[in-house]
Design a protein around this motif. Structure first.
Motif, PDB file in Angstrom:
ATOM      1  N   THR A   1      -2.377   1.122  -4.715  1.00  0.00           N
ATOM      2  CA  THR A   1      -2.170  -0.103  -4.317  1.00  0.00           C
ATOM      3  C   THR A   1      -0.651  -0.156  -5.452  1.00  0.00           C
ATOM      4  O   THR A   1      -0.314  -0.683  -6.649  1.00  0.00           O
ATOM      5  CB  THR A   1      -3.045  -1.324  -4.938  1.00  0.00           C
ATOM      6  OG1 THR A   1      -3.762  -1.244  -4.010  1.00  0.00           O
ATOM      7  CG2 THR A   1      -1.943  -2.667  -4.178  1.00  0.00           C
TER       8      THR A   1
ATOM      9  N   ASN B   1       0.533  -1.076   0.188  1.00  0.00           N
ATOM     10  CA  ASN B   1       0.092   0.111   0.197  1.00  0.00           C
ATOM     11  C   ASN B   1       0.679   1.640   0.030  1.00  0.00           C
ATOM     12  O   ASN B   1       1.834   1.216   0.612  1.00  0.00           O
ATOM     13  CB  ASN B   1      -1.197  -0.101   1.297  1.00  0.00           C
ATOM     14  CG  ASN B   1      -1.552  -1.301   1.295  1.00  0.00           C
ATOM     15  OD1 ASN B   1      -2.177  -1.331   0.227  1.00  0.00           O
ATOM     16  ND2 ASN B   1      -2.225  -1.462   2.581  1.00  0.00           N
TER      17      ASN B   1
ATOM     18  N   SER C   1     -14.404   1.373  -2.877  1.00  0.00           N
ATOM     19  CA  SER C   1     -12.890   1.317  -3.427  1.00  0.00           C
ATOM     20  C   SER C   1     -12.726  -0.512  -3.590  1.00  0.00           C
ATOM     21  O   SER C   1     -14.063  -0.904  -4.146  1.00  0.00           O
ATOM     22  CB  SER C   1     -12.309   1.199  -1.798  1.00  0.00           C
ATOM     23  OG  SER C   1     -13.107   0.057  -0.763  1.00  0.00           O
ATOM     24  N   VAL C   2     -11.669  -0.728  -4.420  1.00  0.00           N
ATOM     25  CA  VAL C   2     -11.424  -2.043  -5.330  1.00  0.00           C
ATOM     26  C   VAL C   2     -11.875  -3.253  -4.300  1.00  0.00           C
ATOM     27  O   VAL C   2     -11.224  -3.310  -3.103  1.00  0.00           O
ATOM     28  CB  VAL C   2     -10.068  -2.216  -6.093  1.00  0.00           C
ATOM     29  CG1 VAL C   2     -10.214  -3.391  -6.097  1.00  0.00           C
ATOM     30  CG2 VAL C   2     -10.508  -1.098  -7.290  1.00  0.00           C
TER      31      VAL C   2
ATOM     32  N   THR D   1      -6.314   2.048  -6.674  1.00  0.00           N
ATOM     33  CA  THR D   1      -7.797   0.922  -6.242  1.00  0.00           C
ATOM     34  C   THR D   1      -8.895   2.123  -5.274  1.00  0.00           C
ATOM     35  O   THR D   1      -9.806   1.334  -4.674  1.00  0.00           O
ATOM     36  CB  THR D   1      -7.087   0.006  -4.920  1.00  0.00           C
ATOM     37  OG1 THR D   1      -6.451   0.729  -4.234  1.00  0.00           O
ATOM     38  CG2 THR D   1      -6.298  -0.931  -6.181  1.00  0.00           C
ATOM     39  N   THR D   2      -8.437   3.083  -5.294  1.00  0.00           N
ATOM     40  CA  THR D   2      -9.557   3.792  -4.039  1.00  0.00           C
ATOM     41  C   THR D   2      -9.823   4.706  -4.925  1.00  0.00           C
ATOM     42  O   THR D   2      -8.891   5.306  -5.381  1.00  0.00           O
ATOM     43  CB  THR D   2      -9.073   4.049  -2.772  1.00  0.00           C
ATOM     44  OG1 THR D   2      -8.228   4.904  -2.632  1.00  0.00           O
ATOM     45  CG2 THR D   2      -9.118   3.091  -1.895  1.00  0.00           C
TER      46      THR D   2
ATOM     47  N   MET E   1     -10.944  -5.974  -2.924  1.00  0.00           N
ATOM     48  CA  MET E   1      -9.297  -6.345  -3.286  1.00  0.00           C
ATOM     49  C   MET E   1      -9.101  -7.817  -2.788  1.00  0.00           C
ATOM     50  O   MET E   1      -7.833  -8.487  -3.447  1.00  0.00           O
ATOM     51  CB  MET E   1      -8.244  -6.057  -1.630  1.00  0.00           C
ATOM     52  CG  MET E   1      -8.818  -4.510  -1.958  1.00  0.00           C
ATOM     53  SD  MET E   1      -7.902  -3.754  -3.311  1.00  0.00           S
ATOM     54  CE  MET E   1      -6.097  -4.469  -3.771  1.00  0.00           C
TER      55      MET E   1
ATOM     56  N   PHE F   1      -9.290  -8.093  -6.237  1.00  0.00           N
ATOM     57  CA  PHE F   1      -7.788  -8.062  -7.252  1.00  0.00           C
ATOM     58  C   PHE F   1      -7.142  -8.923  -6.706  1.00  0.00           C
ATOM     59  O   PHE F   1      -6.374  -9.083  -7.838  1.00  0.00           O
ATOM     60  CB  PHE F   1      -7.842  -6.894  -5.749  1.00  0.00           C
ATOM     61  CG  PHE F   1      -7.006  -5.698  -7.074  1.00  0.00           C
ATOM     62  CD1 PHE F   1      -6.944  -4.708  -7.664  1.00  0.00           C
ATOM     63  CD2 PHE F   1      -5.649  -6.060  -5.885  1.00  0.00           C
ATOM     64  CE1 PHE F   1      -5.906  -4.516  -8.151  1.00  0.00           C
ATOM     65  CE2 PHE F   1      -4.626  -5.072  -7.059  1.00  0.00           C
ATOM     66  CZ  PHE F   1      -4.222  -4.161  -7.763  1.00  0.00           C
TER      67      PHE F   1
ATOM     68  N   HIS G   1      -3.556   3.238 -13.812  1.00  0.00           N
ATOM     69  CA  HIS G   1      -2.004   2.794 -13.376  1.00  0.00           C
ATOM     70  C   HIS G   1      -1.056   2.988 -13.974  1.00  0.00           C
ATOM     71  O   HIS G   1      -1.073   4.160 -15.453  1.00  0.00           O
ATOM     72  CB  HIS G   1      -2.302   1.019 -13.607  1.00  0.00           C
ATOM     73  CG  HIS G   1      -1.939   0.648 -15.159  1.00  0.00           C
ATOM     74  ND1 HIS G   1      -2.873   0.555 -15.714  1.00  0.00           N
ATOM     75  CD2 HIS G   1      -0.727   0.568 -16.018  1.00  0.00           C
ATOM     76  CE1 HIS G   1      -1.796   0.476 -17.229  1.00  0.00           C
ATOM     77  NE2 HIS G   1      -0.907  -0.035 -17.341  1.00  0.00           N
TER      78      HIS G   1
ATOM     79  N   CYS H   1     -10.861  -3.506 -12.356  1.00  0.00           N
ATOM     80  CA  CYS H   1     -11.531  -2.479 -11.232  1.00  0.00           C
ATOM     81  C   CYS H   1     -12.724  -2.207 -11.258  1.00  0.00           C
ATOM     82  O   CYS H   1     -13.085  -1.813 -10.522  1.00  0.00           O
ATOM     83  CB  CYS H   1     -10.000  -1.787 -10.870  1.00  0.00           C
ATOM     84  SG  CYS H   1      -8.422  -2.665  -9.829  1.00  0.00           S
TER      85      CYS H   1
ATOM     86  N   ILE I   1     -10.347   4.973  -9.671  1.00  0.00           N
ATOM     87  CA  ILE I   1      -9.947   3.944  -9.530  1.00  0.00           C
ATOM     88  C   ILE I   1     -10.347   3.642 -11.475  1.00  0.00           C
ATOM     89  O   ILE I   1     -10.572   4.338 -11.881  1.00  0.00           O
ATOM     90  CB  ILE I   1     -11.469   3.103  -9.660  1.00  0.00           C
ATOM     91  CG1 ILE I   1     -11.317   2.696  -7.387  1.00  0.00           C
ATOM     92  CG2 ILE I   1     -11.272   1.900  -9.267  1.00  0.00           C
ATOM     93  CD1 ILE I   1     -12.150   1.953  -6.769  1.00  0.00           C
TER      94      ILE I   1
ATOM     95  N   ASP J   1      -7.309  -2.413 -15.303  1.00  0.00           N
ATOM     96  CA  ASP J   1      -8.478  -1.773 -14.244  1.00  0.00           C
ATOM     97  C   ASP J   1      -9.266  -1.704 -14.560  1.00  0.00           C
ATOM     98  O   ASP J   1     -10.462  -0.915 -14.634  1.00  0.00           O
ATOM     99  CB  ASP J   1      -7.420   0.165 -16.034  1.00  0.00           C
ATOM    100  CG  ASP J   1      -6.078   0.416 -15.412  1.00  0.00           C
ATOM    101  OD1 ASP J   1      -6.227  -0.309 -14.313  1.00  0.00           O
ATOM    102  OD2 ASP J   1      -5.294   0.889 -16.450  1.00  0.00           O
TER     103      ASP J   1
END
Length: 398
Positions: free
Chosen positions: A95, A15, A134-135, A74-75, A137, A140, A81, A123, A78, A120
């Motif tokens: 993340t 994180n 949020s994703v 991831t928050t 996880m 994920f 990347h 997500c 979203i 992506d």
């Protein structure tokens, strides 16, 4: 042959975090890149430096993210990347995906970066809604990640890198052309009111107010529900921000003949000026109407009848000089606005009509060139997305 692994089997997941702002020693004189979403927005998806930096004192025991880490939002915002090619950290929105040491000889960082475009999309479709989006996880971590042979990864990266380079080249060409355009815009219309007045005092140019060269008439109100698919062309103020350029001869919206009878029209050569909007960015922007039919104008706009080259006026209304002048007259609020009186005070350089036409011709050339490059960019981005999806869609064994 493609091997499939769970995301957490391919990457160590860590994180991001924000060092405390209460400790200036974590920030002052920092040299370590610390990434936020703004870095991706401003500098793209391959990053070698950040907007903000932190100091070694701010680093936790887990240490920095090593070069070639992929950071995934991831928050909050979203589905974005980036591949970070330097040792760094990122904030808590991200993340970090760090290729596991056991796989560094099996997974190319740029191949992993391109595969994360699929991640992506996943997500965006697997979000826990609440006070802060949020994703999921757990899902994920289990996202299926393909690992083809190194030769196949290299082939895919080579193809996609070629597309990426072409896209970046087009973006750079557009940026350079816009700089040239803005430079000439300032040269033609002067960069500020002070520069314009100085030119006037030196006898280099004739200067008038907009009230001197024309008159303002406010449009009359109609609403979106009045709009139909065909009929009398109309300009709704909301389209002024998204649909129109310097000039237009067609509209995306229409009214019935009956609805338009008591409204106000702009005729060929009039300039329609934005008089109100949700922010002050586009207040005062003008669009020259060059359509064969008269066009109904919304009451959040002004119709400017004048004795000048319509496109010369419209280009002027995109200059720094003009917007600096009208900014003080904009009334802020839930809806920002400017009065015809304030617009009318604006100073404008007034060369001969032949010189106005010459200036318009040069600016038209810039506009056409930029539009052509933007069309090429859009087409190249479509091709890139098509081939990226095609190359990275592997059949997963049941």
């Amino acid at each position: 042959m493609v091997e499939w692994k769970k995301l957490e089997e391919v990457f160590e997941l860590r994180n991001g975090y924000t060092p405390s702002k209460n400790h200036p020693e974590f920030w002052e004189g920092g040299t370590i890149p610390w990434f936020r979403m703004e870095d991706i927005r401003q500098n793209g998806h391959i990053l070698d430096d950040s907007i903000q930096h932190i100091t070694p004192e701010s680093i936790k025991k887990s240490g920095l993210f090593p070069a070639n880490t992929i950071i995934v939002a991831t928050t909050a915002t979203i589905g974005e990347h980036a591949l970070v090619i330097v040792d760094s950290l990122a904030n808590q929105r991200f993340t970090a995906l760090i290729i596991r040491k056991s796989l560094t000889q099996s997974v190319l960082p740029r191949f992993a970066y391109y595969c994360c475009f699929r991640l992506d999309n996943w997500c965006k479709n697997h979000i826990h809604q609440g006070g802060f989006a949020s994703v999921d996880m757990e899902g994920f971590k289990k996202f299926p990640f393909p690992i083809p042979s190194l030769s196949e990864q290299t082939r895919i990266v080579g193809i996609l890198d070629t597309f990426t380079a072409a896209i970046e080249n087009l973006k750079e060409q557009i940026a350079q052309r816009r700089k040239q355009y803005e430079w000439y815009l300032d040269k033609a219309y002067f960069s500020s009111k002070l520069e314009l007045i100085n030119a006037l005092n030196r006898g280099l140019i004739q200067v008038k107010t907009l009230d001197d060269v024309g008159s303002f008439t406010r449009g009359r109100r109609f609403v979106r529900t009045d709009i139909v698919s065909d009929g009398i062309p109309c300009i709704h103020y909301g389209d002024m921000y998204t649909y129109y350029g310097v000039w237009t001869e067609k509209t995306p919206t229409y009214l019935t003949k009956e609805k338009s009878e008591k409204l106000r029209f702009a005729k060929y050569g009039d300039v329609i000026i934005v008089g109100a909007g949700e922010n002050d960015i586009d207040i005062g922007v003008g669009v020259a109407w060059l359509g064969k039919e008269n066009v109904v104008v919304h009451d959040a706009c002004y119709i400017f009848e004048h004795n000048m080259n319509a496109k010369y006026l419209s280009y002027f209304m995109r200059s720094n000089n003009y917007h600096q002048q009208i900014r003080m007259g904009v009334v802020d609020g839930k809806i920002c606005s400017i009065s015809a009186k304030e617009l009318g005070r604006t100073l404008i350089p007034v060369p001969s009509l032949s010189e106005q036409s010459r200036i318009v011709s040069i600016l038209d050339t810039f506009e056409a060139s930029i539009q052509n490059l933007e069309a090429q960019l859009k087409e190249r981005e479509k091709q890139y997305e098509y081939y990226r999806n095609k190359l990275l869609t592997f059949e997963k064994a049941e």
